[in-house]
Design a protein around this motif. Structure first.
Motif, PDB file in Angstrom:
ATOM      1  N   LEU A  89       0.841  -1.183   0.000  1.00 42.64           N
ATOM      2  CA  LEU A  89       0.000   0.000   0.000  1.00 42.64           C
ATOM      3  C   LEU A  89       0.882   1.240   0.000  1.00 42.64           C
ATOM      4  CD1 LEU A  89      -3.260   0.766   1.642  1.00 42.64           C
ATOM      5  CD2 LEU A  89      -1.399   2.147   2.462  1.00 42.64           C
ATOM      6  N   LYS A  90       0.726   2.072  -1.047  1.00 42.51           N
ATOM      7  CA  LYS A  90       1.439   3.358  -1.090  1.00 42.51           C
ATOM      8  C   LYS A  90       0.421   4.439  -0.793  1.00 42.51           C
ATOM      9  CE  LYS A  90       4.680   1.717  -4.593  1.00 42.51           C
ATOM     10  NZ  LYS A  90       4.926   1.655  -6.028  1.00 42.51           N
ATOM     11  N   PRO A  91       0.519   5.085   0.376  1.00 48.19           N
ATOM     12  CA  PRO A  91      -0.576   5.970   0.802  1.00 48.19           C
ATOM     13  C   PRO A  91      -0.630   7.283   0.039  1.00 48.19           C
ATOM     14  CG  PRO A  91       1.203   5.976   2.402  1.00 48.19           C
ATOM     15  CD  PRO A  91       1.585   4.977   1.365  1.00 48.19           C
ATOM     16  N   GLY A  92      -1.848   7.762  -0.161  1.00 46.61           N
ATOM     17  CA  GLY A  92      -2.069   9.090  -0.736  1.00 46.61           C
ATOM     18  C   GLY A  92      -2.527  10.016   0.377  1.00 46.61           C
ATOM     19  N   ILE A  93      -3.329  11.037   0.027  1.00 47.87           N
ATOM     20  CA  ILE A  93      -3.844  11.923   1.070  1.00 47.87           C
ATOM     21  C   ILE A  93      -5.252  11.488   1.457  1.00 47.87           C
ATOM     22  CG2 ILE A  93      -2.433  13.886   0.308  1.00 47.87           C
ATOM     23  CD1 ILE A  93      -5.082  15.072  -0.818  1.00 47.87           C
ATOM     24  N   ILE A  94      -5.648  11.811   2.686  1.00 47.29           N
ATOM     25  CA  ILE A  94      -6.981  11.433   3.157  1.00 47.29           C
ATOM     26  C   ILE A  94      -7.948  12.496   2.649  1.00 47.29           C
ATOM     27  CG2 ILE A  94      -8.343  10.830   5.192  1.00 47.29           C
ATOM     28  CD1 ILE A  94      -5.584  10.580   6.682  1.00 47.29           C
ATOM     29  N   ALA A  95      -8.834  12.106   1.730  1.00 47.42           N
ATOM     30  CA  ALA A  95      -9.671  13.094   1.043  1.00 47.42           C
ATOM     31  C   ALA A  95     -10.960  13.400   1.798  1.00 47.42           C
ATOM     32  CB  ALA A  95      -9.986  12.601  -0.362  1.00 47.42           C
ATOM     33  N   GLY A  96     -11.579  12.370   2.398  1.00 43.72           N
ATOM     34  CA  GLY A  96     -12.865  12.588   3.069  1.00 43.72           C
ATOM     35  C   GLY A  96     -13.985  12.739   2.059  1.00 43.72           C
ATOM     36  N   GLY A  97     -14.943  13.625   2.363  1.00 45.16           N
ATOM     37  CA  GLY A  97     -16.085  13.808   1.458  1.00 45.16           C
ATOM     38  C   GLY A  97     -17.172  12.776   1.712  1.00 45.16           C
ATOM     39  N   SER A  98     -18.059  12.618   0.755  1.00 43.78           N
ATOM     40  CA  SER A  98     -19.199  11.713   0.916  1.00 43.78           C
ATOM     41  C   SER A  98     -18.866  10.348   0.305  1.00 43.78           C
ATOM     42  CB  SER A  98     -20.404  12.332   0.215  1.00 43.78           C
ATOM     43  OG  SER A  98     -21.491  11.475   0.357  1.00 43.78           O
ATOM     44  N   VAL A  99     -18.954   9.294   1.120  1.00 40.27           N
ATOM     45  CA  VAL A  99     -18.606   7.940   0.651  1.00 40.27           C
ATOM     46  C   VAL A  99     -19.707   6.971   1.079  1.00 40.27           C
ATOM     47  CG1 VAL A  99     -16.920   6.057   0.837  1.00 40.27           C
ATOM     48  CG2 VAL A  99     -16.117   8.414   0.909  1.00 40.27           C
ATOM     49  N   VAL A 100     -20.130   6.108   0.157  1.00 40.14           N
ATOM     50  CA  VAL A 100     -21.101   5.051   0.486  1.00 40.14           C
ATOM     51  C   VAL A 100     -20.421   3.722   0.230  1.00 40.14           C
ATOM     52  CG1 VAL A 100     -23.358   4.071  -0.033  1.00 40.14           C
ATOM     53  CG2 VAL A 100     -23.007   6.534  -0.205  1.00 40.14           C
ATOM     54  N   HIS A 101     -20.520   2.804   1.198  1.00 42.17           N
ATOM     55  CA  HIS A 101     -19.801   1.532   1.062  1.00 42.17           C
ATOM     56  C   HIS A 101     -20.671   0.377   1.545  1.00 42.17           C
ATOM     57  CE1 HIS A 101     -16.200  -0.963   0.745  1.00 42.17           C
ATOM     58  NE2 HIS A 101     -16.446  -1.443   1.947  1.00 42.17           N
TER      59      HIS A 101
ATOM     60  N   LEU B 198     -22.352   3.315   5.672  1.00 35.65           N
ATOM     61  CA  LEU B 198     -21.992   1.892   5.580  1.00 35.65           C
ATOM     62  C   LEU B 198     -23.254   1.057   5.668  1.00 35.65           C
ATOM     63  CD1 LEU B 198     -18.925   1.806   8.011  1.00 35.65           C
ATOM     64  CD2 LEU B 198     -18.829   1.677   5.549  1.00 35.65           C
ATOM     65  N   ARG B 199     -23.325   0.012   4.829  1.00 34.60           N
ATOM     66  CA  ARG B 199     -24.494  -0.882   4.874  1.00 34.60           C
ATOM     67  C   ARG B 199     -24.022  -2.291   5.166  1.00 34.60           C
ATOM     68  NH1 ARG B 199     -25.927   1.446  -0.490  1.00 34.60           N
ATOM     69  NH2 ARG B 199     -27.023   3.399  -0.051  1.00 34.60           N
ATOM     70  N   GLY B 200     -24.769  -3.008   5.981  1.00 35.16           N
ATOM     71  CA  GLY B 200     -24.382  -4.395   6.301  1.00 35.16           C
ATOM     72  C   GLY B 200     -24.911  -4.799   7.668  1.00 35.16           C
ATOM     73  N   ILE B 201     -24.124  -5.608   8.375  1.00 35.35           N
ATOM     74  CA  ILE B 201     -24.516  -6.081   9.708  1.00 35.35           C
ATOM     75  C   ILE B 201     -24.092  -5.020  10.728  1.00 35.35           C
ATOM     76  CG2 ILE B 201     -24.019  -7.845  11.454  1.00 35.35           C
ATOM     77  CD1 ILE B 201     -23.609  -9.810   9.124  1.00 35.35           C
TER      78      ILE B 201
ATOM     79  N   VAL C  25     -25.724   2.636   8.604  1.00 36.83           N
ATOM     80  CA  VAL C  25     -25.324   3.693   9.535  1.00 36.83           C
ATOM     81  C   VAL C  25     -24.642   4.811   8.757  1.00 36.83           C
ATOM     82  CG1 VAL C  25     -25.024   2.138  11.505  1.00 36.83           C
ATOM     83  CG2 VAL C  25     -23.059   2.666  10.077  1.00 36.83           C
ATOM     84  N   GLN C  26     -24.736   6.025   9.313  1.00 39.71           N
ATOM     85  CA  GLN C  26     -24.071   7.167   8.687  1.00 39.71           C
ATOM     86  C   GLN C  26     -23.142   7.801   9.716  1.00 39.71           C
ATOM     87  OE1 GLN C  26     -26.577  10.432   7.455  1.00 39.71           O
ATOM     88  NE2 GLN C  26     -25.173  11.029   5.841  1.00 39.71           N
ATOM     89  N   PHE C  27     -21.863   7.901   9.364  1.00 38.94           N
ATOM     90  CA  PHE C  27     -20.850   8.470  10.252  1.00 38.94           C
ATOM     91  C   PHE C  27     -20.416   9.822   9.696  1.00 38.94           C
ATOM     92  CE2 PHE C  27     -16.106   8.649  11.075  1.00 38.94           C
ATOM     93  CZ  PHE C  27     -16.227   9.115  12.381  1.00 38.94           C
ATOM     94  N   ILE C  28     -20.537  10.854  10.530  1.00 39.36           N
ATOM     95  CA  ILE C  28     -20.159  12.211  10.100  1.00 39.36           C
ATOM     96  C   ILE C  28     -19.068  12.707  11.033  1.00 39.36           C
ATOM     97  CG2 ILE C  28     -20.989  14.582   9.763  1.00 39.36           C
ATOM     98  CD1 ILE C  28     -23.789  13.281   9.351  1.00 39.36           C
ATOM     99  N   CYS C  29     -17.926  13.132  10.460  1.00 37.48           N
ATOM    100  CA  CYS C  29     -16.799  13.548  11.299  1.00 37.48           C
ATOM    101  C   CYS C  29     -16.203  14.861  10.791  1.00 37.48           C
ATOM    102  CB  CYS C  29     -15.727  12.454  11.292  1.00 37.48           C
ATOM    103  SG  CYS C  29     -14.341  12.838  12.350  1.00 37.48           S
TER     104      CYS C  29
END
Length: 365
Positions: A75-87, A117-120, A166-170
């Motif tokens: 893993l070659k890391p980039g920058i942490i972008a954030g924003g709106s993500v659905v997984h 995030l969707r799942g258990i 669930v929806q996580f907002i930070c």
């Protein structure tokens, strides 16, 4: 010519999550090999591949290479972008497995993270969404990450079919505060959430009564809340669980939970949760076992000052985490007994010098 960055090298499938997080935060590439190389079914599991995909979406410019057999990753890391993500999380692990690394990375993103995030939502391997909402997020608030930090449970989803959301907002911060938390205080109140989905709603009340039968001996201020989800919001599978947290006079929190098993009555689940909570409190410290790594990581990233925190005995995961932190950031902890005069006390004081990590990804506008 730019100097070649040293690649961190680890072996084995254990502790994969915190190693990937440390790599992204420190900006150092990481290579992890021998991932279940001797197993009958070698290589990465679906939840680990899904986690890599999630990290790829939360960051920008991260390059992930997986070997053909799946037993090694780079893993070659980039920058942490954030924003709106659905997984969509696979059904082999709960959303807690994916939320923990996301919580560690989110404060240092470029834009505030909105992760769905969707799942258990609750299983026996990882922290449930209730514990993350009521205990993990307040731990972040100790470090000054508080304005607009929340976790919304839209739908619950029990194993095996899930169906939760669930929806996580930070929010983002420029720098985390230095922690000085050495007084664990005395337990002053116990709170809890019991939920039952797609089973008799009385199960929730039965769990509350059974838990009270144990906890009422110790403290009168107990409030156990019954959380009811109906219809579409209750997911696809039946299940029930009880999450408990004990809060001390100085704000230290200890948590425990128990989850329904086939053929086990709700009373037994509640007694298991209550006894787990009492054994967690007995270990002492201002931070419970599940949250040691999160707090220690934030202490390392704190401003350039000495951070101190009182904890109980470190778990095997915490010990390995401290070794990995030293390799990634070069930060070592000083660990001393909290009260040397009391030989029976298991309390330890962890102290370290923060490396003054500044969120360089932050949009300056």
């Amino acid at each position: 010519m730019a100097q070649a960055t040293t690649v961190l090298h680890f072996s084995g499938h254990q502790y994969l999550r915190h190693r990937l997080v440390l790599s992204i935060l420190s900006g150092k590439p990481v290579r992890i090999d021998k991932i279940r190389s001797d197993d009958k079914n070698p290589g990465l599991r679906d939840c680990e591949v899904s986690l890599l995909r999630l990290l790829e979406r939360v960051t920008n410019g991260t390059i992930i290479e997986i070997s053909v057999t799946g037993t090694a990753i780079l893993l070659k890391p980039g920058i942490i972008a954030g924003g709106s993500v659905v997984h969509d999380c696979p059904l082999s692990r709960s959303v807690g497995y994916f939320l923990e690394p996301a919580i560690m990375l989110a404060p240092f993103a470029k834009k505030p993270l909105q992760l769905t995030l969707r799942g258990i939502t609750t299983d026996e391997h990882d922290l449930s969404v209730d514990i993350i909402r009521t205990v993990t997020l307040p731990h972040l608030q100790l470090f000054g990450v508080s304005e607009g930090l929340e976790l919304r449970i839209k739908k619950r989803g029990s194993a095996p079919l899930g169906g939760g959301e669930v929806q996580f907002i930070c929010p983002i911060v420029k720098q985390v505060k230095t922690l000085n938390f050495v007084d664990a205080g005395k337990i002053k109140r116990i709170r809890g959430i019991s939920h039952a989905v797609r089973v008799n709603p009385q199960f929730s009340n039965r769990m509350i009564e059974a838990a009270r039968s144990v906890l009422n001996r110790y403290i009168p201020d107990i409030y156990l809340y019954s959380d009811v989800y109906k219809g579409e919001e209750s997911g696809k599978s039946p299940g029930y669980a009880l999450s408990l947290l004990a809060e001390s006079s100085t704000g230290a929190m200890h948590c425990a939970e128990a989850i329904s098993k086939p053929g086990v009555p709700p009373e037994d689940i509640a007694l298991l949760a209550a006894r787990s909570l009492l054994s967690e409190v007995r270990r002492g410290g201002a931070v419970d076992r599940q949250h040691q790594t999160l707090v220690l990581l934030m202490m390392v990233l704190g401003s350039e000052d000495v951070g101190r925190c009182r904890m109980g005995e470190p778990t095997a995961r915490t010990i390995q985490f401290l070794r990995d932190v030293k390799e990634c950031f070069g930060t070592a902890f000083k660990i001393a007994p909290a009260d040397p005069s009391d030989l029976d006390s298991m309390g330890l004081i962890f102290s370290c010098y923060g490396n003054g990590y500044i969120n360089a990804n932050r949009s300056l506008a």
